[in-house]
Scaffold this active site. Sequence first.
Site, PDB file in Angstrom:
ATOM      1  N   SER A  11       0.854  -1.195   0.000  1.00  0.00           N
ATOM      2  CA  SER A  11       0.000   0.000   0.000  1.00  0.00           C
ATOM      3  C   SER A  11       0.882   1.234   0.000  1.00  0.00           C
ATOM      4  CB  SER A  11      -0.881   0.013   1.246  1.00  0.00           C
ATOM      5  OG  SER A  11      -1.365   1.326   1.430  1.00  0.00           O
ATOM      6  N   HIS A  36      -1.167  -1.291  -4.278  1.00  0.00           N
ATOM      7  CA  HIS A  36      -2.446  -0.989  -3.615  1.00  0.00           C
ATOM      8  C   HIS A  36      -2.537   0.521  -3.404  1.00  0.00           C
ATOM      9  CE1 HIS A  36      -5.948  -2.023  -1.149  1.00  0.00           C
ATOM     10  NE2 HIS A  36      -5.528  -1.121  -0.266  1.00  0.00           N
ATOM     11  N   ASP A  38      -4.739   3.543  -1.961  1.00  0.00           N
ATOM     12  CA  ASP A  38      -5.799   3.863  -1.002  1.00  0.00           C
ATOM     13  C   ASP A  38      -6.353   5.258  -1.217  1.00  0.00           C
ATOM     14  OD1 ASP A  38      -6.023   1.560   0.790  1.00  0.00           O
ATOM     15  OD2 ASP A  38      -3.933   1.987   1.288  1.00  0.00           O
ATOM     16  N   MET A  40      -8.930   8.037   0.086  1.00  0.00           N
ATOM     17  CA  MET A  40      -9.705   8.424   1.280  1.00  0.00           C
ATOM     18  C   MET A  40     -10.239   9.833   1.099  1.00  0.00           C
ATOM     19  SD  MET A  40      -7.058   7.111   4.135  1.00  0.00           S
ATOM     20  CE  MET A  40      -6.525   5.396   4.214  1.00  0.00           C
ATOM     21  N   HIS A  69      -8.394   1.052  -3.950  1.00  0.00           N
ATOM     22  CA  HIS A  69      -9.299   0.784  -2.830  1.00  0.00           C
ATOM     23  C   HIS A  69      -9.995   2.106  -2.495  1.00  0.00           C
ATOM     24  CE1 HIS A  69      -9.468  -0.169   1.799  1.00  0.00           C
ATOM     25  NE2 HIS A  69     -10.672   0.001   1.277  1.00  0.00           N
ATOM     26  N   MET A  71     -12.197   4.400  -0.481  1.00  0.00           N
ATOM     27  CA  MET A  71     -12.832   4.664   0.810  1.00  0.00           C
ATOM     28  C   MET A  71     -13.487   6.028   0.659  1.00  0.00           C
ATOM     29  SD  MET A  71      -9.689   3.221   3.121  1.00  0.00           S
ATOM     30  CE  MET A  71      -8.550   3.310   1.739  1.00  0.00           C
ATOM     31  N   MET A 140     -11.154  -6.046   5.308  1.00  0.00           N
ATOM     32  CA  MET A 140     -10.358  -5.141   6.133  1.00  0.00           C
ATOM     33  C   MET A 140     -10.033  -5.847   7.453  1.00  0.00           C
ATOM     34  SD  MET A 140      -9.973  -2.440   4.317  1.00  0.00           S
ATOM     35  CE  MET A 140      -8.940  -1.640   5.548  1.00  0.00           C
ATOM     36  N   PHE A 146      -6.360   4.566   8.158  1.00  0.00           N
ATOM     37  CA  PHE A 146      -4.964   4.826   8.520  1.00  0.00           C
ATOM     38  C   PHE A 146      -4.100   3.584   8.327  1.00  0.00           C
ATOM     39  CE2 PHE A 146      -7.817   7.451  10.981  1.00  0.00           C
ATOM     40  CZ  PHE A 146      -7.317   8.730  10.746  1.00  0.00           C
ATOM     41  N   GLY A 147      -2.863   3.813   7.935  1.00  0.00           N
ATOM     42  CA  GLY A 147      -1.888   2.731   7.917  1.00  0.00           C
ATOM     43  C   GLY A 147      -1.345   2.512   9.320  1.00  0.00           C
ATOM     44  N   ASP A 182      -6.424  -6.610   4.098  1.00  0.00           N
ATOM     45  CA  ASP A 182      -5.829  -5.269   4.164  1.00  0.00           C
ATOM     46  C   ASP A 182      -5.821  -4.757   5.595  1.00  0.00           C
ATOM     47  OD1 ASP A 182      -4.993  -2.667   3.701  1.00  0.00           O
ATOM     48  OD2 ASP A 182      -6.712  -2.105   2.449  1.00  0.00           O
ATOM     49  N   GLY A 183      -4.613  -4.570   6.128  1.00  0.00           N
ATOM     50  CA  GLY A 183      -4.467  -3.938   7.434  1.00  0.00           C
ATOM     51  C   GLY A 183      -3.676  -4.781   8.418  1.00  0.00           C
TER      52      GLY A 183
END
Length: 232
Positions: A11, A36, A38, A40, A69, A71, A140, A146-147, A182-183
């Site tokens: 990511s 990946h 992200d 947001m 992804h 969000m 998820m 947040f990473g 993911d996560g």
Amino acid sequence: MSSPNYLIAPSILSANFAKLGEEISNVIASGADWIHFDVMDNHYVPNLSIGPLVCEAIRPITQAVIDVHLMVKPVDRIVPDFAKAGANVITFHPEASDHIDRTLGLIRDSGCKAGLVFNPATSLDYLDYVMDKIDVILLMSVNPGFGGQKFIPSTLAKLAAARQRIDAYTAKSGREIRLEVDGGVTVNNIAEIAKAGADTFVAGSAVFGAANSSDPHCYDSVIAKMRAALGA
Ligand code: DX5
Ligand code: ZN
């Protein structure tokens, strides 16, 4: 299930944005499979990240799959923009779309693979009537936004349940669906996560936190360790 073909998807949320192009080249040179990406919106999730302009800017840097992804809420307006920007996979959260079936169709009509993303407390029942329109199921293993968060252990049972659904569907239809997680994925827990049924592993801080250099192979060691754990 047939022998899995595991994919590692760093990511870029945890990459150094001041040298994003270099980070992407280096992580691919170090053996990553997918990028990946992200997205947001500070509305669906409490953080703001990157959009189609950044996707378009990184597209020429790599042939690798760009796994977007989303969000964001609403979803549909932004889908064609990411398709035009070179995304290959687009996933979204079912709670963020009023018309899930339509959004999946829109993604595929734009020429991308489509997927649903499940938050830790979101039921897999959203899959009931749309398996034919899904290429990726993303679970998820942290709350999105947040990473660098810790893997939520109950994801393992949920992965097993998703794996059962996928295997039953593949046996019936002959069509494969990827199961992505993911996560909080690290070298230390990736084997257990694969055992639960995942075949595609997003890792942000575990990869980009592992090195900080302009050596094109600076991520070799962490990615090799992940593959070794998957092979064990
Ligand atoms: C969180 C994002 C993740 C995140 C993963 O909302 O969807 O992709 O970057 O980061 P790590 O691997 O650090 O948990
Ligand atoms: Zn993500």
